[in-house]
Design an enzyme around this catalytic site. Structure first.
Site, PDB file in Angstrom:
ATOM      1  CG  HIS A 358      10.216 -21.420  35.295  1.00  0.00           C
ATOM      2  ND1 HIS A 358       9.383 -20.572  35.488  1.00  0.00           N
ATOM      3  CD2 HIS A 358       9.865 -22.748  35.835  1.00  0.00           C
ATOM      4  CE1 HIS A 358       8.328 -21.358  36.306  1.00  0.00           C
ATOM      5  NE2 HIS A 358       8.837 -22.597  36.382  1.00  0.00           N
ATOM      6  N   GLY A 359      14.062 -19.419  33.511  1.00  0.00           N
ATOM      7  CA  GLY A 359      15.034 -19.266  32.606  1.00  0.00           C
ATOM      8  C   GLY A 359      14.742 -18.526  31.090  1.00  0.00           C
TER       9      GLY A 359
END
Length: 463
Positions: A358-359
């Site tokens: 996702h990051g």
């Protein structure tokens, strides 16, 4: 459409011009996918899927987006050509490394919070497709008796052509928001093999299933647009929020996260519509008489399953379903040594991979660590439920499990929404870290209160 018209339309619906451009291209995946059905040859269908996916990416994100897709795609394909025995592992690190680099460079989370958008969301989906294709090609070298059922079903015995590979990765814009599906299924669908082969049952019609998912999308977006002005995420950093009492802050966390989820329900409903109308969403016929069509290959969320989940363990089965399936097949199961059971390490490692995908924002990392604790705590309650079957305590524990899931999910999800470390810890601290303390207490109690196995299990063991 001229830029002034685009700006006026964006202003009218309350989004930025880049987001509006993305939404228009995203919705366009439905007619684009529909026309895929009428391309006459398998080669033509591969070409159409790849070209239209690239065109939609260009119109939505600009030319650089396709460059970002091509780099890991070509490196992944090269690893399959050059070194098949370890191409899956090599591609895993190359693709994830490139994705992380893009996350860091673009800081996508900040852009998304401020109403912007870039290609990293689509790159996330492409990354999973690249990795699964390479791993399945690597699995093609293994003996069938050494494989799990999912590996047997999805493994690739021969290298896909470059055109097939590009068509799979960019298929008609399905990389915008998923769902993730397997190369084997894509090839069977494109070449009209397997369940897509003509049979006496006739050709399945996607119109009913497409209409249902479009109506769901419209409802989800309508509810989101109605609720979001009342429950903005910015309220968590508002001094007024800190003045509220404990229960009001806790209820606001629930409503803010409840509201945010409808945006995801909308996105996944649109992507499901596109895959269904193309025919790829078909997953076979039921065993009932008469047989009914099943269209759940593209299903990415069960809305009621999420909102009314009786256990945290159920959440991966009803939320972001295809990514959860990918994580189970390509991370969780492959971390379990043969002859041993999965434990908390495999769960935490899988959730960490999901967070990195996702990051690299602290809010993502904290949320997925929280979710590992949440699921581990839920398993303790489940063991207690099994030990009290048929008693009043089972009903109490069932209600407890539902309340636990509702509380911990929405508490944890605040981190996923606000992203920054300060805002995450501030929101958690505002309710005295209740959603962190309770799972840890349950896990510790599970070490102390170890219920006896149900009598049925003992009888089976004796047999």
């Amino acid at each position: 459409m001229e830029l002034p018209e685009m700006e006026s339309m964006a202003t009218a619906i309350g989004v930025s011009v880049p987001v509006l451009r993305f939404l228009l291209c995203f919705v366009a995946t439905i007619p684009v996918s529909f026309f895929h059905r009428f391309v006459p040859t398998s080669t033509g269908r591969h070409l159409y899927a790849a070209v239209m996916g690239g065109v939609l990416s260009y119109l939505s994100f600009g030319f650089s987006s396709n460059l970002h897709f091509f780099v890991p795609m070509l490196l992944g394909y090269a690893s399959m050509v050059i070194y098949r025995p370890y191409c899956g592992i090599i591609t895993f690190f190359i693709a994830f490394g490139y994705l992380i680099g893009c996350h860091v460079y673009y800081m996508s989370g900040d852009a998304w919070k401020e109403g912007g958008i870039d290609a990293t969301g689509a790159l996330m989906v492409v990354t999973l497709k690249i990795i699964s294709c390479a791993i399945n090609y690597q699995d093609g070298l293994l003996k069938e008796e050494d494989l799990r059922e999912a590996q047997k079903k999805n493994r690739l015995l021969k290298l896909p052509s470059l055109l097939e590979y590009f068509g799979y990765c960019l298929c008609c814009g399905s990389h915008f928001a998923g769902p993730v599906y397997e190369m084997k299924d894509y090839l069977d669908w494109t070449e009209r093999n397997g369940i897509w082969k003509s049979s006496e049952k006739g050709h399945p019609s996607p119109l009913g299933a497409t209409l249902r998912s479009l109506l769901q999308a419209a409802f989800c977006m309508g509810l989101y647009l109605y609720l979001v002005p009342f429950y903005p995420l910015s309220r968590f950093s508002d001094p007024l929020y800190q003045e509220w009492g404990f229960f009001k802050r806790l209820s606001y966390q629930y409503m803010a996260c409840f509201t945010a989820r409808w945006k995801y329900y909308f996105i996944w409903s649109i992507s499901e519509s596109a895959v269904i109308i193309s025919g790829l969403g078909f997953s076979g016929w039921t065993d009932s008489s008469p047989s009914k069509q099943r269209w759940d290959r593209a299903k990415n969320v069960d809305v009621l399953g999420v909102e009314l989940a009786k256990s945290s363990v159920q959440l991966p089965l009803v939320w972001n379903i295809q990514v959860s399936t990918w994580l189970r097949h390509y991370v969780y199961e492959r971390l379990v040594q043969k002859g041993k059971k999965a434990g908390f390490f495999q769960l935490l490692a899988t959730q960490t991979i999901s967070a990195v995908w996702h990051g690299l924002y602290p809010g993502y990392i904290i949320f997925f660590v929280q979710s590992a604790l949440m699921i581990a705590g839920s398993r303790v309650i489940y063991r207690w439920q099994q030990a009290t079957k048929g008693t009043m305590f089972e009903k109490i524990l069932t209600l407890m499990s539902f309340a636990y899931t509702l509380l911990i999910l929405n508490y944890s999800a605040v981190g996923f929404m606000v992203l920054s470390l300060h805002e995450t810890l501030t929101s958690y601290g505002s309710v005295y870290y209740v959603g962190t303390v309770i799972p840890i207490v349950l896990i510790l109690l599970g070490k102390v209160i170890k219920p006896a196995r149900p009598a049925r299990s003992k009888a089976r063991k004796e047999e």
